[in-house]
Design a protein around this motif. Structure first.
Motif, PDB file in Angstrom:
ATOM      1  N   GLY A  78       0.800  -1.217   0.000  1.00 42.59           N
ATOM      2  CA  GLY A  78       0.000   0.000   0.000  1.00 42.59           C
ATOM      3  C   GLY A  78       0.829   1.262   0.000  1.00 42.59           C
ATOM      4  O   GLY A  78       0.287   2.367   0.112  1.00 42.59           O
ATOM      5  N   GLU A  79       2.148   1.115  -0.106  1.00 40.18           N
ATOM      6  CA  GLU A  79       3.048   2.269  -0.138  1.00 40.18           C
ATOM      7  C   GLU A  79       3.894   2.245  -1.406  1.00 40.18           C
ATOM      8  O   GLU A  79       4.023   1.213  -2.078  1.00 40.18           O
ATOM      9  CB  GLU A  79       3.991   2.278   1.068  1.00 40.18           C
ATOM     10  N   ALA A  80       4.461   3.389  -1.709  1.00 41.34           N
ATOM     11  CA  ALA A  80       5.432   3.505  -2.802  1.00 41.34           C
ATOM     12  C   ALA A  80       6.551   4.417  -2.321  1.00 41.34           C
ATOM     13  O   ALA A  80       6.310   5.367  -1.560  1.00 41.34           O
ATOM     14  CB  ALA A  80       4.782   4.068  -4.058  1.00 41.34           C
ATOM     15  N   GLY A  81       7.762   4.107  -2.731  1.00 43.61           N
ATOM     16  CA  GLY A  81       8.906   4.892  -2.307  1.00 43.61           C
ATOM     17  C   GLY A  81       9.618   5.534  -3.485  1.00 43.61           C
ATOM     18  O   GLY A  81       9.795   4.917  -4.535  1.00 43.61           O
ATOM     19  N   VAL A  82       9.983   6.805  -3.309  1.00 42.76           N
ATOM     20  CA  VAL A  82      10.719   7.541  -4.339  1.00 42.76           C
ATOM     21  C   VAL A  82      11.995   8.084  -3.706  1.00 42.76           C
ATOM     22  O   VAL A  82      11.943   8.745  -2.655  1.00 42.76           O
ATOM     23  CB  VAL A  82       9.880   8.701  -4.919  1.00 42.76           C
ATOM     24  N   LYS A  83      13.128   7.814  -4.318  1.00 41.28           N
ATOM     25  CA  LYS A  83      14.411   8.268  -3.787  1.00 41.28           C
ATOM     26  C   LYS A  83      14.663   9.715  -4.227  1.00 41.28           C
ATOM     27  O   LYS A  83      14.484  10.072  -5.390  1.00 41.28           O
ATOM     28  CB  LYS A  83      15.540   7.364  -4.276  1.00 41.28           C
ATOM     29  N   GLN A  84      15.068  10.518  -3.276  1.00 42.21           N
ATOM     30  CA  GLN A  84      15.414  11.919  -3.550  1.00 42.21           C
ATOM     31  C   GLN A  84      16.891  12.122  -3.254  1.00 42.21           C
ATOM     32  O   GLN A  84      17.343  11.983  -2.124  1.00 42.21           O
ATOM     33  CB  GLN A  84      14.572  12.868  -2.693  1.00 42.21           C
ATOM     34  N   THR A  85      17.647  12.457  -4.293  1.00 41.35           N
ATOM     35  CA  THR A  85      19.093  12.626  -4.157  1.00 41.35           C
ATOM     36  C   THR A  85      19.466  14.069  -4.468  1.00 41.35           C
ATOM     37  O   THR A  85      19.194  14.560  -5.567  1.00 41.35           O
ATOM     38  CB  THR A  85      19.839  11.688  -5.114  1.00 41.35           C
ATOM     39  N   LEU A  86      20.044  14.719  -3.484  1.00 37.71           N
ATOM     40  CA  LEU A  86      20.442  16.137  -3.621  1.00 37.71           C
ATOM     41  C   LEU A  86      19.271  16.986  -4.116  1.00 37.71           C
ATOM     42  O   LEU A  86      19.419  17.878  -4.957  1.00 37.71           O
ATOM     43  CB  LEU A  86      21.636  16.266  -4.568  1.00 37.71           C
ATOM     44  N   GLY A  87      18.079  16.681  -3.583  1.00 39.59           N
ATOM     45  CA  GLY A  87      16.896  17.472  -3.912  1.00 39.59           C
ATOM     46  C   GLY A  87      16.174  17.049  -5.172  1.00 39.59           C
ATOM     47  O   GLY A  87      15.075  17.540  -5.429  1.00 39.59           O
ATOM     48  N   LYS A  88      16.739  16.128  -5.948  1.00 35.28           N
ATOM     49  CA  LYS A  88      16.112  15.708  -7.194  1.00 35.28           C
ATOM     50  C   LYS A  88      15.456  14.346  -7.000  1.00 35.28           C
ATOM     51  O   LYS A  88      16.048  13.411  -6.473  1.00 35.28           O
ATOM     52  CB  LYS A  88      17.162  15.626  -8.307  1.00 35.28           C
ATOM     53  N   PHE A  89      14.209  14.241  -7.469  1.00 32.42           N
ATOM     54  CA  PHE A  89      13.472  12.993  -7.328  1.00 32.42           C
ATOM     55  C   PHE A  89      13.815  12.036  -8.467  1.00 32.42           C
ATOM     56  O   PHE A  89      13.932  12.444  -9.632  1.00 32.42           O
ATOM     57  CB  PHE A  89      11.952  13.260  -7.338  1.00 32.42           C
ATOM     58  N   SER A  90      13.957  10.788  -8.112  1.00 36.26           N
ATOM     59  CA  SER A  90      14.186   9.745  -9.122  1.00 36.26           C
ATOM     60  C   SER A  90      12.875   9.406  -9.819  1.00 36.26           C
ATOM     61  O   SER A  90      11.795   9.483  -9.218  1.00 36.26           O
ATOM     62  CB  SER A  90      14.754   8.489  -8.445  1.00 36.26           C
ATOM     63  N   ASN A  91      12.966   9.063 -11.089  1.00 41.05           N
ATOM     64  CA  ASN A  91      11.773   8.667 -11.835  1.00 41.05           C
ATOM     65  C   ASN A  91      11.340   7.241 -11.511  1.00 41.05           C
ATOM     66  O   ASN A  91      10.245   6.812 -11.900  1.00 41.05           O
ATOM     67  CB  ASN A  91      12.010   8.792 -13.342  1.00 41.05           C
ATOM     68  N   LYS A  92      12.179   6.504 -10.823  1.00 39.25           N
ATOM     69  CA  LYS A  92      11.864   5.125 -10.470  1.00 39.25           C
ATOM     70  C   LYS A  92      11.049   5.100  -9.178  1.00 39.25           C
ATOM     71  O   LYS A  92      11.424   5.684  -8.178  1.00 39.25           O
ATOM     72  CB  LYS A  92      13.151   4.312 -10.294  1.00 39.25           C
ATOM     73  N   VAL A  93       9.927   4.402  -9.222  1.00 38.50           N
ATOM     74  CA  VAL A  93       9.048   4.256  -8.055  1.00 38.50           C
ATOM     75  C   VAL A  93       9.140   2.816  -7.576  1.00 38.50           C
ATOM     76  O   VAL A  93       8.904   1.887  -8.352  1.00 38.50           O
ATOM     77  CB  VAL A  93       7.594   4.620  -8.399  1.00 38.50           C
ATOM     78  N   SER A  94       9.464   2.621  -6.311  1.00 39.28           N
ATOM     79  CA  SER A  94       9.629   1.276  -5.747  1.00 39.28           C
ATOM     80  C   SER A  94       8.429   0.916  -4.879  1.00 39.28           C
ATOM     81  O   SER A  94       7.872   1.766  -4.169  1.00 39.28           O
ATOM     82  CB  SER A  94      10.907   1.204  -4.906  1.00 39.28           C
ATOM     83  N   THR A  95       8.027  -0.355  -4.951  1.00 41.10           N
ATOM     84  CA  THR A  95       6.903  -0.844  -4.145  1.00 41.10           C
ATOM     85  C   THR A  95       7.286  -2.155  -3.458  1.00 41.10           C
ATOM     86  O   THR A  95       7.956  -3.000  -4.034  1.00 41.10           O
ATOM     87  CB  THR A  95       5.661  -1.088  -5.021  1.00 41.10           C
ATOM     88  N   GLN A  96       6.848  -2.321  -2.226  1.00 43.45           N
ATOM     89  CA  GLN A  96       6.999  -3.553  -1.449  1.00 43.45           C
ATOM     90  C   GLN A  96       8.413  -4.141  -1.531  1.00 43.45           C
ATOM     91  O   GLN A  96       8.670  -5.085  -2.257  1.00 43.45           O
ATOM     92  CB  GLN A  96       5.981  -4.608  -1.919  1.00 43.45           C
ATOM     93  N   GLY A  97       9.270  -3.567  -0.796  1.00 41.38           N
ATOM     94  CA  GLY A  97      10.638  -4.073  -0.771  1.00 41.38           C
ATOM     95  C   GLY A  97      11.550  -3.138  -0.002  1.00 41.38           C
ATOM     96  O   GLY A  97      11.099  -2.279   0.754  1.00 41.38           O
ATOM     97  N   THR A  98      12.837  -3.321  -0.228  1.00 40.30           N
ATOM     98  CA  THR A  98      13.834  -2.511   0.464  1.00 40.30           C
ATOM     99  C   THR A  98      14.576  -1.641  -0.542  1.00 40.30           C
ATOM    100  O   THR A  98      14.974  -2.104  -1.615  1.00 40.30           O
ATOM    101  CB  THR A  98      14.836  -3.417   1.202  1.00 40.30           C
ATOM    102  N   ILE A  99      14.743  -0.382  -0.179  1.00 39.31           N
ATOM    103  CA  ILE A  99      15.497   0.556  -1.013  1.00 39.31           C
ATOM    104  C   ILE A  99      16.762   0.946  -0.248  1.00 39.31           C
ATOM    105  O   ILE A  99      16.695   1.396   0.898  1.00 39.31           O
ATOM    106  CB  ILE A  99      14.673   1.820  -1.331  1.00 39.31           C
ATOM    107  N   PHE A 100      17.912   0.771  -0.878  1.00 38.51           N
ATOM    108  CA  PHE A 100      19.182   1.189  -0.281  1.00 38.51           C
ATOM    109  C   PHE A 100      19.564   2.558  -0.837  1.00 38.51           C
ATOM    110  O   PHE A 100      19.386   2.836  -2.024  1.00 38.51           O
ATOM    111  CB  PHE A 100      20.271   0.168  -0.586  1.00 38.51           C
ATOM    112  N   TYR A 101      20.081   3.416   0.029  1.00 36.00           N
ATOM    113  CA  TYR A 101      20.430   4.763  -0.397  1.00 36.00           C
ATOM    114  C   TYR A 101      21.551   5.302   0.493  1.00 36.00           C
ATOM    115  O   TYR A 101      21.832   4.760   1.564  1.00 36.00           O
ATOM    116  CB  TYR A 101      19.212   5.687  -0.327  1.00 36.00           C
TER     117      TYR A 101
END
Length: 259
Positions: A24-47
């Protein structure tokens, strides 16, 4: 000792540079203020926690509840509880965050206030409490959708619901009196209709009885009467009871006697 310290620091870094995305969630990585176009769902995001972070947003249907005073065509104010149902489109979450920010619900609320004022001002107050309400809700939704798309594409408006509508006291009393008068008129019309049907039934019964008498009188000719008299004498002759018959030879007048 130093090795243990480095291991501890490495372990802490390992756990601080990952984010868990739940159902029920989605994660978006923001690097130096810029959002990534990749949207991640149900899992782990490393950053990298020093230059990046992960923004989590709900992909479920969300409900914004408001209590507003809406204007009407005649200049009255109608209080109503509002529910705005919306959902973020998964692949367009970065666009929403970039253009509206994480406080996008306040933007949706502001757009609703503007759209509802424009739409409700075209309708009478009583329309919001009648079958016209669905039309008002749909027009508000359409206007909101157009205004939101000008700012950011990615908010899917599901429905705008107007609940617990409270009309001004004077108008509410007038509507109640009107509805009561309409019900009384319908009830009286039903009574009149029933009375007419009953009158028609009595007329039909009377006409039927009259026609039956007319047919009977027309069918009783002298020949028929003679035949019926003969049949009656024949029946009397076979009877075991004692009777006194007074007759002129045409029609009998019977006096029954007991043994």
């Amino acid at each position: 000792m130093k090795t243990k310290i480095f291991l501890l620091i490495g372990t802490l870094l390992l756990f601080t540079n990952c984010a868990v995305i739940r159902p029920g969630e989605a994660g978006v990585k923001q690097t130096l203020g810029k959002f990534s176009n990749k949207v991640s769902t149900q899992g782990t995001i490393f950053y990298n926690p020093f230059i990046s972070k992960v923004i989590k947003e709900s992909t479920q249907t969300n409900n914004i509840k408001l209590i507003l005073s809406l204007p009407s065509k005649e200049g009255l104010s109608v209080n109503s509880e509002i529910s705005i149902l919306y959902r973020l489109e998964l692949d367009k979450i970065p666009s929403v965050l970039e253009n509206l920010g994480q406080d996008y619900e306040s933007i949706i609320t502001s757009v609703f206030r503007s759209a509802s004022s424009d739409v409700c001002a075209k309708f009478f107050a009583k329309d919001m409490h009648s079958g016209m309400r669905a039309k008002i809700e749909e027009e508000i939704k359409t206007k909101m959708k157009g205004n939101l798309e000008k700012q950011a594409d990615g908010i899917d408006l599901i429905a705008v619901l107007m609940k617990s509508i409270q009309l001004p006291r004077g108008l509410a009393n007038s509507i109640e009196r009107k509805l009561q008068a309409e019900q009384d008129a319908m009830r009286m019309e039903f009574v009149i209709q029933q009375a007419k049907l009953e009158a028609d039934r009595k007329i039909i019964d009377a006409e039927g009885a009259r026609d039956a008498q007319k047919i009977l009188s027309e069918g009783l000719t002298e020949e028929i009467i003679k035949i019926r008299s003969i049949e009656a004498f024949n029946e009397l002759s076979r009877s075991t009871n004692s009777k006194v018959i007074i007759t002129d030879g045409k029609t009998p007048f019977l006096i029954e006697t007991k043994d």
